[in-house]
Design a protein around this motif. Structure first.
Motif, mmCIF file in Angstrom:
data_model
loop_
_atom_site.group_PDB
_atom_site.id
_atom_site.type_symbol
_atom_site.label_atom_id
_atom_site.label_comp_id
_atom_site.label_asym_id
_atom_site.label_seq_id
_atom_site.Cartn_x
_atom_site.Cartn_y
_atom_site.Cartn_z
ATOM 1 N N ALA A 17 -24.793 -88.000 12.262
ATOM 2 C CA ALA A 17 -24.834 -89.048 11.402
ATOM 3 C C ALA A 17 -26.208 -89.390 10.666
ATOM 4 O O ALA A 17 -26.742 -88.589 10.152
ATOM 5 C CB ALA A 17 -24.177 -90.194 11.765
ATOM 6 N N MET B 138 -28.877 -87.794 18.095
ATOM 7 C CA MET B 138 -28.491 -86.327 17.967
ATOM 8 C C MET B 138 -29.692 -85.481 18.088
ATOM 9 O O MET B 138 -29.622 -84.512 18.925
ATOM 10 C CB MET B 138 -27.546 -86.172 16.710
ATOM 11 N N GLY C 80 -34.013 -100.735 17.633
ATOM 12 C CA GLY C 80 -35.165 -100.064 17.317
ATOM 13 C C GLY C 80 -36.276 -100.864 16.355
ATOM 14 O O GLY C 80 -36.909 -101.513 16.750
ATOM 15 N N ARG D 299 -32.365 -94.787 9.075
ATOM 16 C CA ARG D 299 -31.524 -93.645 9.159
ATOM 17 C C ARG D 299 -30.266 -94.037 10.456
ATOM 18 O O ARG D 299 -28.970 -93.214 9.843
ATOM 19 C CB ARG D 299 -32.149 -92.412 10.019
ATOM 20 N N SER E 17 -23.961 -94.979 16.491
ATOM 21 C CA SER E 17 -24.254 -95.800 17.709
ATOM 22 C C SER E 17 -22.989 -96.114 18.373
ATOM 23 O O SER E 17 -23.121 -95.876 19.580
ATOM 24 C CB SER E 17 -24.923 -97.035 17.071
ATOM 25 N N GLU F 215 -12.388 -86.124 15.870
ATOM 26 C CA GLU F 215 -11.877 -87.310 15.378
ATOM 27 C C GLU F 215 -13.297 -87.968 14.865
ATOM 28 O O GLU F 215 -14.183 -88.043 15.509
ATOM 29 C CB GLU F 215 -11.443 -88.280 16.361
ATOM 30 N N VAL F 216 -12.963 -88.648 13.464
ATOM 31 C CA VAL F 216 -14.381 -89.108 12.849
ATOM 32 C C VAL F 216 -14.009 -90.651 12.746
ATOM 33 O O VAL F 216 -12.987 -91.125 12.167
ATOM 34 C CB VAL F 216 -14.305 -88.414 11.493
ATOM 35 N N ARG G 47 -36.900 -100.928 22.396
ATOM 36 C CA ARG G 47 -36.301 -101.943 22.083
ATOM 37 C C ARG G 47 -34.624 -101.883 22.513
ATOM 38 O O ARG G 47 -33.846 -102.783 21.888
ATOM 39 C CB ARG G 47 -36.275 -102.077 20.400
ATOM 40 N N TYR G 48 -34.106 -100.751 23.125
ATOM 41 C CA TYR G 48 -32.860 -100.864 23.766
ATOM 42 C C TYR G 48 -32.696 -101.875 24.561
ATOM 43 O O TYR G 48 -33.644 -102.527 25.128
ATOM 44 C CB TYR G 48 -32.829 -99.443 24.579
ATOM 45 N N LYS H 145 -38.853 -91.323 10.239
ATOM 46 C CA LYS H 145 -39.638 -90.448 11.093
ATOM 47 C C LYS H 145 -39.146 -88.921 10.784
ATOM 48 O O LYS H 145 -38.104 -88.463 10.955
ATOM 49 C CB LYS H 145 -39.234 -90.906 12.552
#
Ligand SMILES: Cc1cc2nc3c(=O)[nH]c(=O)nc-3n(C[C@H](O)[C@H](O)[C@H](O)COP(=O)(O)OP(=O)(O)OC[C@H]3O[C@@H](n4cnc5c(N)ncnc54)[C@H](O)[C@@H]3O)c2cc1C
Ligand code: FES
Ligand code: FES
Lengths: 264, 156
Positions: A29, A34, A99, A106, A112, A158-159, A182-183, B58
């Protein structure tokens, strides 16, 4: 990064077909999880199927009592949406604190929650708001979607198409964030509708979950003081270089208290 | 292999690339635009920030093919006819850099901040919005000053 073959698709059907014909395919995504994972060679799919060209997965729609966010909608779009800011302000604020700006430009809601990082923010909201995760096959209640660390109820092919969040009377999300990423070290989402309170907790344990003890305390007495007497099981908490189990158990209560205060 | 086409700093670009090529690799290795830096492998440092269709991303965390058809702007695209962009000039005037490694990313992120927050953006906002850009030298103070000064001079 190992070699792979890239495929861009323009419909959910094509994405599913591409996945079914791939050896070891993966959807991408926003790529903000990823691609770093692939760079570290922790994932090495044979095929990378890009959902970025599926227009139908992008966008926010609002009706009388629900906010529906398409899976490919970026964190930046959710944060900046004046409709979400009015309907569920806590959700817009949560998205705006994920983040940093480039990651938010993006990263997507679908990515997520499909990733289900134990420290991700959105899962707390999905659980506390009692959201519904919509896929090409079915509708999954938010409570049943997150099944374990980095694991979800999704099948390989599955999407996620959208997430629907019911509007509530009051809601707030408080996170104690890792200053570098920031997690959430611990994040607590509190939602109140009528007399019913729901609490979603992330970061504290291997998988985001409902805070049943906190809910029981807050249902009768929606106040910061009600949180005081609740016992948080230390043995269930994560312990790592960022925070010990004891510290996380403490933070769960502090974040809950702050969220309850922010609701009133 | 894939053929990827995009516009980089206003010029059309076409390249034959492996599927796994990152945007930053296309910029640095194929196009020799080495102003965009790579400072980490965890998508955290922001040295690689460029604009894709007007928003900061980025470039180490985007495949080149994902920017197919896009308009990309890098640090090299800012100065016009040998005159620095006001934001670049502000970094120079305010001692906003020491070694300079983080600077291209800082400047590209700064422009994104001004775009969303206007030319009177306050210090707290600048600090928060620079969370994705790491500097090992300056202690950030002069970077924040530079961004605010640059924002002001962009506003006219
Ligand atoms: C520096 C940095 C800081 C970050 N900080 C935070 C933070 O503070 N809080 C936070 O919550 N997150 C944070 N993140 C993670 C960020 O929010 C990611 O964007 C998110 O986790 C993944 O979303 P994505 O769209 O990038 O998904 P991708 O990375 O593209 O995909 C992630 C996974 O989801 C699957 N997937 C994606 N979309 C779908 C779909 N529609 N259906 C089925 N499967 C799908 C993919 O196959 C993959 O397995 C951070 C990331 C970075 C790089
Ligand atoms: S090189 Fe891209 S974030 Fe560090
Ligand atoms: S000036 Fe050296 S890293 Fe920022």
């Amino acid at each position: 990064m190992y070699e792979f073959s890239y495929k861009k698709v323009s419909s959910v059907e094509d994405a599913v077909a591409a996945m079914q014909s791939a050896d070891d395919g993966k959807f991408v995504a926003g790529g903000q999880t990823m691609l770093p994972t692939m760079k570290h060679r922790l994932a090495s799919p044979s095929d990378l199927i890009d959902l970025g060209g599926i227009g139908a997965l992008n966008g926010i729609s609002i009706d009388d009592d629900t906010v529906t966010i398409g899976a490919m909608t970026t964190h930046a779009s959710v944060a900046a949406s004046s409709e979400v800011q009015v309907a569920i302000p806590a959700l817009a604020k949560l998205a705006g604190n994920i983040g940093d700006p480039a990651v938010r430009n993006r990263g997507t809601i679908g990515g997520s929650i499909a990733n289900n990082d134990p420290a991700a923010d959105y899962p707390a909201a999905v659980i506390a708001l009692g959201a519904t995760v919509k896929t090409n096959k079915r509708e999954i209640p938010g409570d049943e979607f997150f099944t374990g660390m980095f694991e979800t109820a999704l099948a390989e092919d599955e999407v996620i198409t959208a997430v629907s969040f019911p509007m509530v009377d009051k809601a707030a999300y408080m996170k104690f964030e890792n200053p570098a990423s920031r997690y959430a070290i611990v994040g607590v989402f509190v939602a109140k509708s009528g007399d019913s309170v729901r609490v979603g907790i992330t970061g504290a344990t291997p998988c985001a979950h409902r805070g049943m003890r906190l809910e029981a305390a807050l249902n009768g007495n929606f106040s910061a003081a009600a949180v005081e007497g609740v016992k948080i099981p230390v043995e269930k908490m994560n312990s790592d270089i960022h925070a010990s189990a004891e510290y996380r158990a403490h933070l769960v209560k502090v974040m809950t208290r702050r969220a309850v205060e922010a609701c009133s | 292999m894939l053929t990827v086409k995009m516009s980089v700093n206003g010029k059309p670009v076409s390249a034959e690339l492996e599927d796994r090529t990152l945007l930053v690799q296309l910029l640095r290795e194929n196009l020799r635009l080495t102003g965009t830096h790579i400072g980490c492998d965890t998508s955290q440092c922001g040295a690689c920030v460029v604009h894709v269709n007007g928003v900061s991303v980025k470039s180490c965390t985007l495949l080149a093919v994902q920017a197919d058809g896009a308009e990309v702007t890098t640090i090299e695209g800012l100065a016009k006819n040998g005159v620095l962009h006001p934001m670049q000039q502000a970094f120079m005037d305010n001692h906003g850099l020491q070694c300079g490694f983080c600077t291209p990313g800082m400047v590209m992120s700064a422009l994104d901040i001004v775009k969303r927050n206007g030319s009177a953006v306050d210090e707290a906002t600048v600090r928060k919005e620079l969370e994705g850009n790491i500097c090992r030298c300056t202690g950030y103070h002069n970077i924040v000053k530079s961004v605010q000064a640059g924002a002001k001079s962009m506003g006219g």
